[in-house]
Motif scaffolding. Structure first.
Motif, PDB file in Angstrom:
ATOM      1  N   ILE A 130     -52.276 127.564  61.610  1.00  0.00           N
ATOM      2  CA  ILE A 130     -52.680 126.277  62.196  1.00  0.00           C
ATOM      3  C   ILE A 130     -54.146 125.998  61.901  1.00  0.00           C
ATOM      4  N   SER A 131     -54.977 127.023  62.010  1.00  0.00           N
ATOM      5  CA  SER A 131     -56.407 126.868  61.729  1.00  0.00           C
ATOM      6  C   SER A 131     -56.637 126.419  60.292  1.00  0.00           C
ATOM      7  N   ASP A 132     -55.907 127.019  59.357  1.00  0.00           N
ATOM      8  CA  ASP A 132     -56.038 126.614  57.951  1.00  0.00           C
ATOM      9  C   ASP A 132     -55.632 125.159  57.763  1.00  0.00           C
ATOM     10  N   LEU A 133     -54.558 124.749  58.446  1.00  0.00           N
ATOM     11  CA  LEU A 133     -54.055 123.384  58.307  1.00  0.00           C
ATOM     12  C   LEU A 133     -55.052 122.368  58.847  1.00  0.00           C
ATOM     13  N   THR A 134     -55.593 122.639  60.034  1.00  0.00           N
ATOM     14  CA  THR A 134     -56.500 121.674  60.671  1.00  0.00           C
ATOM     15  C   THR A 134     -57.894 121.688  60.062  1.00  0.00           C
ATOM     16  N   ALA A 135     -58.282 122.828  59.444  1.00  0.00           N
ATOM     17  CA  ALA A 135     -59.618 122.921  58.841  1.00  0.00           C
ATOM     18  C   ALA A 135     -59.655 122.372  57.423  1.00  0.00           C
ATOM     19  N   ASN A 136     -58.484 122.112  56.852  1.00  0.00           N
ATOM     20  CA  ASN A 136     -58.418 121.595  55.486  1.00  0.00           C
ATOM     21  C   ASN A 136     -59.098 120.228  55.420  1.00  0.00           C
ATOM     22  N   ASN A 161     -49.953 115.851  56.650  1.00  0.00           N
ATOM     23  CA  ASN A 161     -49.031 114.836  57.147  1.00  0.00           C
ATOM     24  C   ASN A 161     -48.283 115.379  58.360  1.00  0.00           C
ATOM     25  N   TYR A 162     -47.603 114.488  59.046  1.00  0.00           N
ATOM     26  CA  TYR A 162     -46.966 114.867  60.308  1.00  0.00           C
ATOM     27  C   TYR A 162     -45.807 115.836  60.094  1.00  0.00           C
ATOM     28  N   VAL A 194     -45.124 123.648  61.114  1.00  0.00           N
ATOM     29  CA  VAL A 194     -45.935 124.721  61.700  1.00  0.00           C
ATOM     30  C   VAL A 194     -45.661 124.831  63.198  1.00  0.00           C
ATOM     31  N   ASP A 195     -45.378 123.706  63.852  1.00  0.00           N
ATOM     32  CA  ASP A 195     -45.032 123.736  65.271  1.00  0.00           C
ATOM     33  C   ASP A 195     -43.786 124.591  65.499  1.00  0.00           C
ATOM     34  N   ALA A 196     -42.819 124.475  64.598  1.00  0.00           N
ATOM     35  CA  ALA A 196     -41.623 125.318  64.710  1.00  0.00           C
ATOM     36  C   ALA A 196     -41.994 126.788  64.579  1.00  0.00           C
ATOM     37  N   GLY A 197     -42.935 127.099  63.682  1.00  0.00           N
ATOM     38  CA  GLY A 197     -43.395 128.480  63.542  1.00  0.00           C
ATOM     39  C   GLY A 197     -44.084 128.997  64.788  1.00  0.00           C
ATOM     40  N   LEU A 198     -44.819 128.111  65.481  1.00  0.00           N
ATOM     41  CA  LEU A 198     -45.482 128.502  66.721  1.00  0.00           C
ATOM     42  C   LEU A 198     -44.448 128.851  67.789  1.00  0.00           C
ATOM     43  N   LEU A 253     -52.734 121.843  66.914  1.00  0.00           N
ATOM     44  CA  LEU A 253     -51.801 121.115  66.056  1.00  0.00           C
ATOM     45  C   LEU A 253     -51.727 119.628  66.397  1.00  0.00           C
ATOM     46  N   HIS A 254     -51.691 119.321  67.669  1.00  0.00           N
ATOM     47  CA  HIS A 254     -51.278 117.984  68.075  1.00  0.00           C
ATOM     48  C   HIS A 254     -52.404 117.097  68.594  1.00  0.00           C
ATOM     49  N   ARG A 255     -53.606 117.617  68.738  1.00  0.00           N
ATOM     50  CA  ARG A 255     -54.665 116.843  69.367  1.00  0.00           C
ATOM     51  C   ARG A 255     -54.947 115.532  68.643  1.00  0.00           C
ATOM     52  N   ARG A 256     -55.094 115.580  67.327  1.00  0.00           N
ATOM     53  CA  ARG A 256     -55.479 114.353  66.623  1.00  0.00           C
ATOM     54  C   ARG A 256     -54.362 113.306  66.644  1.00  0.00           C
ATOM     55  N   PHE A 257     -53.098 113.766  66.637  1.00  0.00           N
ATOM     56  CA  PHE A 257     -51.987 112.815  66.676  1.00  0.00           C
ATOM     57  C   PHE A 257     -51.756 112.281  68.090  1.00  0.00           C
ATOM     58  N   ALA A 258     -52.123 113.079  69.089  1.00  0.00           N
ATOM     59  CA  ALA A 258     -51.941 112.642  70.475  1.00  0.00           C
ATOM     60  C   ALA A 258     -52.783 111.417  70.786  1.00  0.00           C
ATOM     61  N   LEU A 259     -53.889 111.258  70.067  1.00  0.00           N
ATOM     62  CA  LEU A 259     -54.797 110.134  70.323  1.00  0.00           C
ATOM     63  C   LEU A 259     -54.639 109.001  69.314  1.00  0.00           C
TER      64      LEU A 259
END
Length: 648
Positions: free
Chosen positions: A318-324, A329-330, A336-340, A384-390
C-alpha cells in the motif's frame, strides 16, 4: 512541502500533517503559530516541559550517534558504568518479559550462555556485545513500573541513568567500528534505534536517518536474502536471521510512514522467508535441522512478529502504491484492498481482537499485540482510501467511492476507539498499565491520522449522516490530546485542530472541554502547591468569536500576591486585550499563578501538567463581549461559578 529559512521539509499526502494542511482555514490559522514555534529553540521547548512538572528523559534533542554527542571511551571505561550483577540480572529479566518487539532478535538460551561467560571474564567479550548489554538494560529501564509513581528526584535519577546507557551504547558502536558490520552490530543498532524513538514524544527525523543506517547494515550483512541461498549457515542462525529481518522490515514501514516518506525496502529487494512459529527453546546451537513450526493457535516467542509481518507486508505494498508519483486507478486500489483483507484473515487466532471484557484472562503483552495488529489493519484502510474518500463521485447516478468513504470513516473511528482503550487501560489499575511505555510516537501517529481524517470530513460536511458520532469521537479524543499537550507538540496541534473544527461545526461550547468527563487526577492544585512549584504556569485559553485575550502581564501582576491566601469572596480578574484576531477560534494563553480551591472552579481552572490550553465551558455566554467593554473587560468568580453550574 514546507519551506522556511532554516529547512525544506516534505511529507507524503497520506501523512496527518498533509491532511491538516489540506484544510485551508486551519492552514491559514496555524501559519503564524508555526512561524513562532520555528523561532523557539529545542532547549526552550524542553524548558517549557520542565516548567509543567515533567522530567525530560533525553538530555539532547539529537541522536548521540549522528551528532557525536559523547566522548570516545575505552572498553574498560565503558564497563566501569555497569551495575553489579544482581541489579543487571533484574534488568535482563524485565527485558525478556516486556520487550517482545525487539527481544526476538536475541536467542535467549544463547544469550544466557554468553552472559554467564561475560561475568566470568568481563574483559574477554567483544565491545559490541557490551553495547548490546547496555541497550537491553536501557530498554528495561524504559519499561520500568516506577515511571508513574516515582517522585521527581527519582525520575531525574532514571533520566540520568537512561542518558548514561545511551552514551555507553554509542561509545560501544563507535569503538567497535559499527560500519564494518561485525558480530552483534545489527542487534545493538536495532536496540539503539528503538531506544531513541521510545524517548521522543513526537516524530523525530534523526530516528529516520538512524533507520537508514540500520537498514543498510542489515542489507550489507545479507539479512535481506533468505539463508537457504547460502551454505554453512546453521539452522539457529538462519532462523534468527529471519526474525531479525522481520524486525527491520517492521521498523522501516512504521518509521518511514511516521515521517511521511516512502519505505526504504521494496519487495523486489528481498526474499527472506517468514520466521517459523517456534520458541527459543526449540532451537539451540546443536540443532542440525529446523523443527516444524508449532500450530498457530499456540503463542510462542515468534508468533506476534509473524502476525505483524503479515500485516506489514501488505501495508508495504500500500505504501508503494500511495507513494508513487504516478496516480493509481481505483481498480488497483480495490485489488490491494482485497490483499489487506486476506492478510487480516491470516492473522493467527490468538491475535484476533475480541472485546476487552473477553480479554480479562489474557496477558497484557497479548492484548497489546492484538490492539497493534488492529491498528495496522485500520492504517492500511486509511492509506488506501483516504484520497478517494474526499473525492467527488465520477458518476451522477451513484457514489463511485462510497466503499472508500465508509472504509476510511470506519477505520478512523476504529483507531480512535483503540486510543480510548489505551487511555483507560494504561492508567494505574488498568489491564495494560505495565505496557504503557508501548504507547509511543508511532502509535500516536496513527491516532493523529485518524483525528485529522475525522476533522477533515466534518469540516467538509462529508459526515455520511453520522455527524453526531464524529463530534462525540472528536470530543473524546480532544480530551486525550489535551492531557498530552505539555509534552508533545503534535498532541497540542491535534487538540487545537479539533477545537477549531468542532467550533466551526456550530457549537461554541466546543471550545471548551467536558469537565465532568475530564480526568482530574492531580489537577486540583491549591495555592500552597503552586508556591512549592515556584513560578508554575497555569494556562487558560480564551476564545471569543475571533477575539484573543492575551495577558502575560496579568500573570506577573498576580505573582506578587501572597501565595497561600484563599479568598472566598469574589475577585475581579482583569483581562487586557493585547490583540484582536480576525481569525475565529485562534487562541492565546492567559497564565494564572493559582487556582481557587472551590471544587467547581478548581476543576475548571486548575490545569493538568499535560494540558496547555483549557477553555471554560459555559462561561462565554455569560460574559459581556469585549467589543462592548473597550480595551478591557472583566468578570468575577461569582459569574464564573454560576456559569459552570448552569453548564452542568
Amino acid at each position: 512541502m514546507r519551506v522556511s529559512a532554516s529547512e525544506l521539509q516534505y511529507v507524503g499526502g497520506e501523512h496527518w500533517a498533509a491532511i491538516l494542511d489540506s484544510i485551508a482555514d486551519l492552514r491559514d490559522g496555524f501559519d503564524r503559530e508555526d512561524q513562532l514555534r520555528l523561532a523557539i529553540s529545542p532547549d526552550q521547548f524542553q524548558d517549557d516541559i520542565g516548567d509543567a512538572g515533567n522530567v525530560d528523559i533525553h538530555a539532547s534533542s539529537h541522536s548521540l550517534l549522528l551528532y557525536g554527542g559523547c566522548q570516545p571511551a575505552s572498553q574498560a571505561e565503558i564497563l566501569a558504568a555497569l551495575l553489579p550483577k544482581d541489579a543487571v540480572d533484574r534488568y535482563i529479566s524485565r527485558y525478556f518479559n516486556r520487550q517482545e518487539l525487539v527481544s526476538l532478535a536475541i536467542h535467549g538460551p544463547t544469550f544466557l550462555q554468553e552472559y554467564e561467560a561475560f561475568w566470568a571474564n568481563p574483559s574477554g567479550v567483544p565491545v559490541m556485545w557490551i553495547g548490546l548489554l547496555f541497550s537491553m538494560i536501557c530498554l528495561a529501564v524504559l519499561a520500568s513500573d516506577a515511571w508513574d509513581s516515582a517522585h521527581k528526584n527519582e525520575m531525574e535519577q532514571r533520566s540520568i541513568q537512561i542518558n548514561l546507557y545511551r552514551e555507553k551504547i554509542v561509545q560501544s558502536l563507535v569503538l567497535g567500528e559499527y560500519t564494518k558490520s561485525g558480530p552483534y552490530v545489527l542487534k545493538t543498532m536495532i536496540h539503539y534505534v528503538y531506544i531513541e524513538f521510545a524517548i521522543h514524544a513526537d516524530a523525530d527525523e534523526d530516528i529516520w536517518f538512524l533507520l537508514a543506517l540500520m537498514v543498510n547494515l542489515a542489507m550489507r550483512m545479507g539479512y535481506h536474502r533468505d539463508p537457504s541461498h547460502f551454505a554453512g549457515i546453521s539452522p539457529l542462525k538462519s532462523e534468527m536471521g529471519r526474525r531479525i529481518w522481520a524486525i527491520v522490515l517492521q521498523g522501516d514501514i512504521l518509521i518511514s510512514s511516521q515521517m511521511g516518506m516512502p519505505r526504504m525496502i521494496s519487495d523486489w529487494k528481498c526474499d527472506t522467508a517468514e520466521p517459523r512459529n517456534l520458541n527459543d527453546t526449540d532451537l539451540d546451537q546443536d540443532t542440525s535441522e529446523l523443527p516444524p513450526p508449532r500450530p498457530e493457535t499456540e503463542i510462542t516467542t515468534a508468533l506476534g512478529t509473524i502476525a505483524r509481518r503479515r500485516m506489514l507486508t501488505v501495508i508495504g505494498t500500500i505504501s508503494d502504491l500511495t507513494a508513487n508519483v504516478k496516480s493509481c486507478n481505483y481498480q488497483e486500489v480495490m485489488q490491494v484492498d482485497a490483499g489487506l483483507h486476506e492478510a487480516a484473515a491470516s492473522v493467527p487466532q490468538p491475535f484476533e481482537m475480541p472485546s476487552m471484557t473477553a480479554s480479562i484472562t489474557d496477558s497484557p503483552q497479548v492484548i497489546m499485540s492484538r490492539l497493534f495488529i488492529s491498528l495496522l489493519y485500520y492504517k492500511g484502510q486509511i492509506m488506501l482510501h483516504r484520497r478517494f474518500a474526499l473525492n467527488d463521485s465520477t458518476s451522477a447516478d451513484e457514489d463511485s467511492f462510497s466503499y472508500s468513504r465508509k472504509s476510511c470513516f470506519d477505520a478512523s473511528l476504529g483507531m480512535l476507539h483503540i486510543q480510548q482503550i489505551l487511555d483507560e487501560e494504561t492508567c494505574p489499575g488498568g489491564q495494560l498499565h505495565m505496557m504503557r511505555w508501548r504507547v509511543s510516537s508511532i502509535i500516536n501517529h496513527h491516532f493523529l491520522t485518524a483525528t485529522m481524517i475525522l476533522c477533515s470530513l466534518l469540516h467538509r460536511g462529508r459526515t455520511l449522516n453520522r455527524k453526531e458520532k464524529i463530534m462525540a469521537t472528536l470530543r473524546s479524543t480532544r480530551a486525550i490530546w489535551m492531557r498530552s499537550s505539555s509534552v508533545s507538540r503534535e498532541a497540542k496541534k491535534a487538540a487545537e485542530t479539533v477545537s477549531f473544527v468542532l467550533a466551526r461545526a456550530g457549537h461554541i461550547g466546543d471550545y471548551g472541554i467536558d469537565v465532568a468527563t475530564e480526568r482530574t487526577s492531580g489537577a486540583i492544585m491549591g495555592a500552597r502547591h503552586v508556591k512549592q512549584r515556584g513560578r508554575q504556569r497555569f494556562r487558560l485559553g480564551f476564545r471569543w468569536a475571533g477575539y484573543v485575550a492575551d495577558s502575560y502581564d496579568f500573570y506577573e501582576q498576580y505573582l506578587n500576591k501572597q501565595v497561600g491566601e484563599q479568598s472566598e469572596s469574589s475577585e475581579d480578574l482583569g483581562l487586557n486585550l493585547h490583540s484582536i484576531s480576525q481569525n475565529f477560534g485562534e487562541s492565546h494563553c492567559i497564565e494564572l499563578p493559582w487556582a481557587k480551591t472551590n471544587a467547581s472552579v478548581a476543576m475548571t481552572m486548575a490545569i493538568l501538567n499535560s494540558a496547555n490550553n483549557l477553555v471554560m465551558p459555559g462561561l462565554l455566554p455569560n460574559l459581556t463581549p469585549p467589543d462592548q467593554q473597550g480595551s478591557n473587560f472583566a468578570f468575577n468568580l461569582d459569574t464564573l461559578e454560576s456559569a459552570i453550574a448552569s453548564d452542568e
